[in-house]
Design a protein around this motif. Structure first.
Motif, mmCIF file in Angstrom:
data_model
loop_
_atom_site.group_PDB
_atom_site.id
_atom_site.type_symbol
_atom_site.label_atom_id
_atom_site.label_comp_id
_atom_site.label_asym_id
_atom_site.label_seq_id
_atom_site.Cartn_x
_atom_site.Cartn_y
_atom_site.Cartn_z
ATOM 1 N N ALA A 1 0.910 -0.981 0.083
ATOM 2 C CA ALA A 1 0.087 0.019 -0.027
ATOM 3 C C ALA A 1 0.751 1.319 -0.025
ATOM 4 O O ALA A 1 0.575 2.384 -0.662
ATOM 5 C CB ALA A 1 -1.080 -0.009 1.267
ATOM 6 N N ALA A 2 1.712 1.234 0.899
ATOM 7 C CA ALA A 2 3.084 2.357 0.608
ATOM 8 C C ALA A 2 3.572 2.567 -0.460
ATOM 9 O O ALA A 2 3.643 3.818 -0.725
ATOM 10 C CB ALA A 2 4.001 2.181 1.831
ATOM 11 N N ARG A 3 3.886 1.536 -1.009
ATOM 12 C CA ARG A 3 4.824 1.737 -2.639
ATOM 13 C C ARG A 3 3.515 2.116 -3.636
ATOM 14 O O ARG A 3 3.906 2.929 -4.231
ATOM 15 C CB ARG A 3 5.053 0.324 -2.924
ATOM 16 C CG ARG A 3 6.312 -0.162 -2.288
ATOM 17 C CD ARG A 3 7.240 -1.279 -3.199
ATOM 18 N NE ARG A 3 6.325 -2.254 -3.308
ATOM 19 C CZ ARG A 3 6.314 -3.563 -2.400
ATOM 20 N NH1 ARG A 3 7.246 -3.531 -1.730
ATOM 21 N NH2 ARG A 3 5.449 -4.352 -2.532
ATOM 22 N N ARG B 76 1.277 6.515 -6.796
ATOM 23 C CA ARG B 76 0.371 7.356 -7.345
ATOM 24 C C ARG B 76 0.818 8.882 -7.013
ATOM 25 O O ARG B 76 0.487 9.625 -7.715
ATOM 26 C CB ARG B 76 -0.911 7.057 -6.388
ATOM 27 C CG ARG B 76 -2.162 7.888 -6.781
ATOM 28 C CD ARG B 76 -3.399 7.605 -6.075
ATOM 29 N NE ARG B 76 -3.111 7.497 -4.456
ATOM 30 C CZ ARG B 76 -3.142 6.243 -3.984
ATOM 31 N NH1 ARG B 76 -3.440 5.052 -4.707
ATOM 32 N NH2 ARG B 76 -3.012 6.402 -2.516
ATOM 33 N N ARG B 77 1.547 9.226 -5.884
ATOM 34 C CA ARG B 77 2.029 10.724 -5.693
ATOM 35 C C ARG B 77 2.807 10.781 -6.859
ATOM 36 O O ARG B 77 2.920 11.936 -7.517
ATOM 37 C CB ARG B 77 2.781 10.747 -4.507
ATOM 38 C CG ARG B 77 1.664 10.804 -3.356
ATOM 39 C CD ARG B 77 2.543 11.230 -2.145
ATOM 40 N NE ARG B 77 3.457 10.259 -1.861
ATOM 41 C CZ ARG B 77 3.512 9.424 -0.951
ATOM 42 N NH1 ARG B 77 2.463 9.322 -0.017
ATOM 43 N NH2 ARG B 77 4.698 8.547 -0.660
ATOM 44 N N ASP B 78 3.871 9.988 -7.339
ATOM 45 C CA ASP B 78 4.727 10.255 -8.391
ATOM 46 C C ASP B 78 4.225 10.640 -9.894
ATOM 47 O O ASP B 78 4.465 11.446 -10.540
ATOM 48 C CB ASP B 78 5.918 9.122 -8.590
ATOM 49 C CG ASP B 78 6.810 9.012 -7.582
ATOM 50 O OD1 ASP B 78 6.842 10.075 -6.650
ATOM 51 O OD2 ASP B 78 7.492 7.980 -7.312
ATOM 52 N N ARG B 79 3.096 9.917 -10.105
ATOM 53 C CA ARG B 79 2.446 10.053 -11.320
ATOM 54 C C ARG B 79 1.677 11.384 -11.422
ATOM 55 O O ARG B 79 1.586 12.005 -12.160
ATOM 56 C CB ARG B 79 1.250 8.670 -11.525
ATOM 57 C CG ARG B 79 1.880 7.534 -11.982
ATOM 58 C CD ARG B 79 0.910 6.420 -12.556
ATOM 59 N NE ARG B 79 -0.243 6.257 -11.539
ATOM 60 C CZ ARG B 79 -0.368 5.173 -10.402
ATOM 61 N NH1 ARG B 79 0.874 4.690 -10.479
ATOM 62 N NH2 ARG B 79 -1.198 5.278 -9.562
ATOM 63 N N GLN B 80 1.191 11.581 -10.145
ATOM 64 C CA GLN B 80 0.444 13.000 -10.104
ATOM 65 C C GLN B 80 1.284 14.195 -10.274
ATOM 66 O O GLN B 80 0.830 15.032 -10.859
ATOM 67 C CB GLN B 80 -0.304 13.078 -8.743
ATOM 68 C CG GLN B 80 -1.185 14.267 -8.629
ATOM 69 C CD GLN B 80 -1.784 14.327 -7.488
ATOM 70 O OE1 GLN B 80 -1.711 13.463 -6.305
ATOM 71 N NE2 GLN B 80 -2.821 15.224 -7.242
ATOM 72 N N LEU B 81 2.527 13.944 -9.646
ATOM 73 C CA LEU B 81 3.547 14.894 -9.625
ATOM 74 C C LEU B 81 4.061 15.221 -11.220
ATOM 75 O O LEU B 81 4.121 16.322 -11.703
ATOM 76 C CB LEU B 81 4.599 14.639 -8.735
ATOM 77 C CG LEU B 81 5.788 15.853 -8.758
ATOM 78 C CD1 LEU B 81 5.193 17.082 -8.196
ATOM 79 C CD2 LEU B 81 6.904 15.496 -7.886
#
Length: 65
Positions: A39-41, A46-51
């Motif tokens: 879940a953490a990965r 998801r944060r990296d894709r959004q950024l």
């Protein structure tokens, strides 16, 4: 006058402190169950894709002149 210290004991004490720090870091990293690590990965991905989606596009240098 200054106190005499045993350099061997001082070196070993310093190493013990480093080992304690490393052990604490390992407990945080490897102490989680597999589903929480996954879940953490996924959250990080998801944060990296959004950024990456919010990055500005570079303007072609030939257009600027």
């Amino acid at each position: 006058m200054s106190d005499v210290i045993n350099l061997n004991k001082a070196r070993k004490a310093r190493q013990r402190e480093r080992d304690k720090t490393q052990a604490a870091q390992n407990r945080v990293t490897f102490g989680l169950p597999g589903h929480l690590r996954r879940a953490a990965r996924e959250d990080e991905a998801r944060r990296d894709r959004q950024l990456d989606g919010q990055k500005r596009q570079d303007v072609d240098k030939s257009e600027n002149g």
